[in-house]
Design an enzyme around this catalytic site. Structure first.
Site: not given
Length: 752
Positions: A184, A317
């Site tokens: 992130d 993914v």
């Protein structure tokens, strides 16, 4: 200089091409008698294995014992087989593997005092007092609490009779160094976290694939990407693919955004654009902190516009696949720096985290970074969104401003009128990211009020008059295109200066933006993994510059990389062959050797291949591969798209400033040194340097700088390949502090 004790590593003398008398060296930095443990905690991220590998090999290199702690903090609490001593071979062939091979688990027990007491007992049993933690802010916060409680935990263990009394003195301090592994990029204090670039690769691969089907059917796609509390992935992927709209938690859209978004999508379709891309961070919210979901966005588009709209949720993914070259290099550098930090720490040194700033590794106090990261979430909870964006850092703020500038065109009535004409051209060899840079330049130039012109085929097209005005819509969809859509040739301007000057007068060109200039190894190495004892000799491009060979070698785990900047002879070649032979006799290994195309006139790729084939006979066989122009082909990476976009936007803003400063009595007087500059990165900052000043810094015969910052990374490649060498740590050793506002020139993702 870090020098390895005698641990059976192959000897090698490193001949640096540019010796620097100002370098700082650490002569006696040794890990003898120390035990280092490495663990991965929290969510997995691509590149974690590269960090683990670097910690293990650098730790062994300096003479320390190194341990794996399997399954994160749970393994530390459970002990037993979860804590194992690592060897050099135990981290072989893991550089290109995604996730974390030593496992990661969230551990409720470690949050309790009793759990941390068990963990302390297990570490003391192995003599471990140096801990390298790879994880997010929660994992690092837990490590710092463990460190603060350490002495009290040992006292408690003595009272219980679990350890001897002298253990309190012997293992008196626990030293902690952290590396942030998080896709992130949500940790303050570092430009990039391990795994972020690889996650961007996965997103852009999906977006590029979706765009082809969306164009075929004139569809709108709404993509959800990870980022519950941080919109970095959504923002940068939107910037990298030229998305029509992006929704992130740090900057909720203004009231009435639904109508504005639909107007934008409708206008793009009216302009003959056959597809729309909307990217939504999973934590996207509106100004009332109400979640904005992909289904809500889809229903909105269908209801208001009637467009055929589909939703794609990328999910996990984004965490999968092999790590990118960027993440491997970043993780390797951080792992080595983490070991150095552990060796230099004292009982009074606060726990630190190894971060990236520009192209340098830096050490920052762990809790300062954690506290600022927590401040971002607090600001968002309290609806102080502008402050949250600033707390994310200069890079995040610049990404957001650049996206808004390029994605949302102002009405003609709101554009400034500059009356300046600016031309853009590409020169030299084509490179991925050129088209993103041109798109950025054109749109920023138009936003600044300039009339923009495109020059086809570089300086050759310039003197032939291949110049035409280029509009906002003309560069739509250019971001993901490889090569150079304007065309580029190696023609130099010297022969045609008069004709070029005439074209500039005829077209009233006031300024020029010139884009140009003086990763395939991994798949080849993977093919070698299917066989035993095979060495690949790979020739890379680069002219006389060894950057591709050196940094590619670090990313692919090469055993050697031959470059022009670091002269070598037959003795060095023989030493490399013997080193590889010895490695392959002791364990099943694959070898990778890179050669820059112009590293030596006599030691050609064929010569090196034949030498390795002959000298390795009976131990390993050899193969060779010349990568050639495939290195220039293909779609640009997220890094190249983002870098090209931001650096070009910065260049256009600089051009605007200089045009205004130089405009007098209806003419532009650009006759000072600082009106012709090269924009590039130096250490931690993007710098505009007058071209005149570059004369003394440039080797014009070989078309390379006289000083190359990346040469400092070459010994790192050698260390991780089991050579006994020296490592310049002149940029290491200083614990810095987190700053809220970095210098304006600093840019996040230009680290390599």
């Amino acid at each position: 200089m870090v020098q390895a004790p005698d641990t059976g590593l192959a000897q090698e003398t490193v001949k640096m091409a540019q010796p620097d008398s100002k370098k700082i060296f650490f002569e006696n930095l040794s890990g003898a008698g120390k035990a280092i443990a490495v663990l991965t905690s929290g969510g997995d991220a691509q590149g974690m294995n590269a960090a683990v590998r670097a910690v293990v090999r650098m730790g062994l290199y300096v003479g320390a014992k190194v341990y794996f702690i399997h399954e994160g903090y749970q393994g530390m609490v459970d002990g037993g087989e979860n804590i194992k001593e690592a060897t050099w071979e135990s981290v072989s062939s893991m550089l290109q593997v995604g996730g974390t091979v030593i496992g990661s688990a969230r551990c409720k027990e470690f949050r309790s005092h009793e759990g941390r007491l068990k963990a302390a007992h297990n570490l003391v049993q192995h003599g471990i007092t140096n801990l390298c933690v790879i994880g997010g802010d929660g994992s690092l916060t837990g490590a710092n609490l463990f460190r603060e409680e350490w002495s009290g935990l040992l006292t408690e263990l003595v009272e219980q009779g679990s350890i001897e009394a002298d253990a309190v003195q012997k293992y008196s301090a626990l030293h902690i160094v952290g590396m942030v592994g998080s896709i992130d990029n949500d940790f303050c204090g570092t430009d990039m976290t391990i795994g972020t670039d690889s996650a961007l690769h996965r997103i852009i691969e999906v977006v590029d694939a979706i765009m082809t089907t969306a164009q075929s059917h004139q569809r709108t796609f709404v993509l959800e990407v990870m980022g519950r509390h941080c919109g970095y992935l959504a923002l940068v992927s939107a910037l990298a693919c030229g998305a029509d709209w992006v929704l992130i938690p740090e900057m909720p859209p203004e009231d009435g955004w639904e109508d504005k978004m639909c107007q934008k999508l409708s206008a793009n379709r009216a302009g003959m654009k056959r597809l729309n891309i909307i990217i939504v961070a999973e934590g996207a919210i509106d100004h009332k902190n109400k979640p904005i979901t992909t289904d809500y966005v889809k229903d909105l588009v269908v209801k208001c516009l009637g467009f055929d709209t589909r939703v794609t949720i990328l999910g996990h993914v984004q965490r999968g696949g092999t790590p990118s070259a960027f993440d491997r290099i970043l993780a390797s550098r951080m792992g080595v720096e983490a070991v150095l930090a552990l060796l230099e720490t004292t009982a009074n040194t606060p726990a630190c985290v190894v971060s990236l700033c520009g192209n340098q590794s830096v050490r920052l106090p762990l809790m300062e970074c954690v506290q600022m990261t927590q401040e971002v979430q607090k600001a968002m909870d309290e609806k102080r969104f502008e402050e949250a964006v600033k707390l994310r850092g200069r890079s995040f703020e610049n990404n957001l401003k650049t996206y808004k500038l390029l994605a949302h065109r102002k009405p003609e009535s709101e554009l400034p009128t500059s009356n300046f004409n600016v031309a853009v051209l590409n020169v030299g060899a084509p490179a991925a990211g050129m088209n993103a840079a041109v798109r950025s330049a054109v749109r920023v130039g138009i936003s600044e009020g300039h009339k923009m012109f495109a020059v086809s085929d570089g300086f050759e097209g310039f003197y032939k008059g291949q110049i035409k005005e280029i509009k906002w819509a003309d560069v739509g969809g250019w971001t993901g295109q490889g090569g150079s859509l304007l065309g580029t040739k190696r023609t130099l301007p010297a022969k045609y200066v008069d004709k070029i000057a005439e074209q500039m007068r005829e077209n009233n060109i006031n300024a020029l933006l010139i884009i140009g200039g003086f990763e395939t190894c991994d798949r080849i190495k993977q093919s070698a993994s299917g066989t035993k004892r095979r060495v690949f000799i790979i020739e890379t491009m680069g002219g006389y510059c060894g950057y591709l060979a050196s940094v590619g070698g670090l990313a692919a785990g090469a055993d050697a990389a031959y470059i022009y900047e670091e002269p070598f002879d037959i003795r060095d070649l023989q030493a490399n062959v013997e080193h590889l032979t010895e490695k392959m006799k002791t364990s099943i290994q694959r070898g990778l050797v890179l050669r820059n195309e112009n590293c030596s006139e006599n030691y050609t790729t064929d010569f090196i291949y034949q030498l390795y084939s002959e000298e390795g006979r009976g131990v390993f066989d050899s193969r060779k591969n010349v990568l050639g122009h495939m290195q220039q082909g293909g779609a640009p990476s997220p890094f190249d798209r983002n870098f090209g976009t931001k650096i070009s936007a910065k260049a256009m803003q600089w051009i605007t400033k200089k045009l205004v400063e130089s405009f007098r009595k209806g003419r532009v007087f650009a006759n000072t040194e600082d009106t012709c500059c090269l924009l590039g990165m130096r250490r931690r900052a993007l710098v505009f340097q007058p071209v005149v000043q570059l004369k003394g810094d440039t080797d014009f015969v070989h078309r390379i700088p006289k000083e190359q910052w990346w040469l400092k990374l070459r010994p790192l490649m050698k260390i991780l390949a089991k050579y006994k060498t020296s490592y310049d740590v002149s940029d290491s050793g200083q614990l810095e502090h987190v700053v809220r506002n970095r210098p304006r020139e600093s840019d996040a993702s230009v680290a390599m």
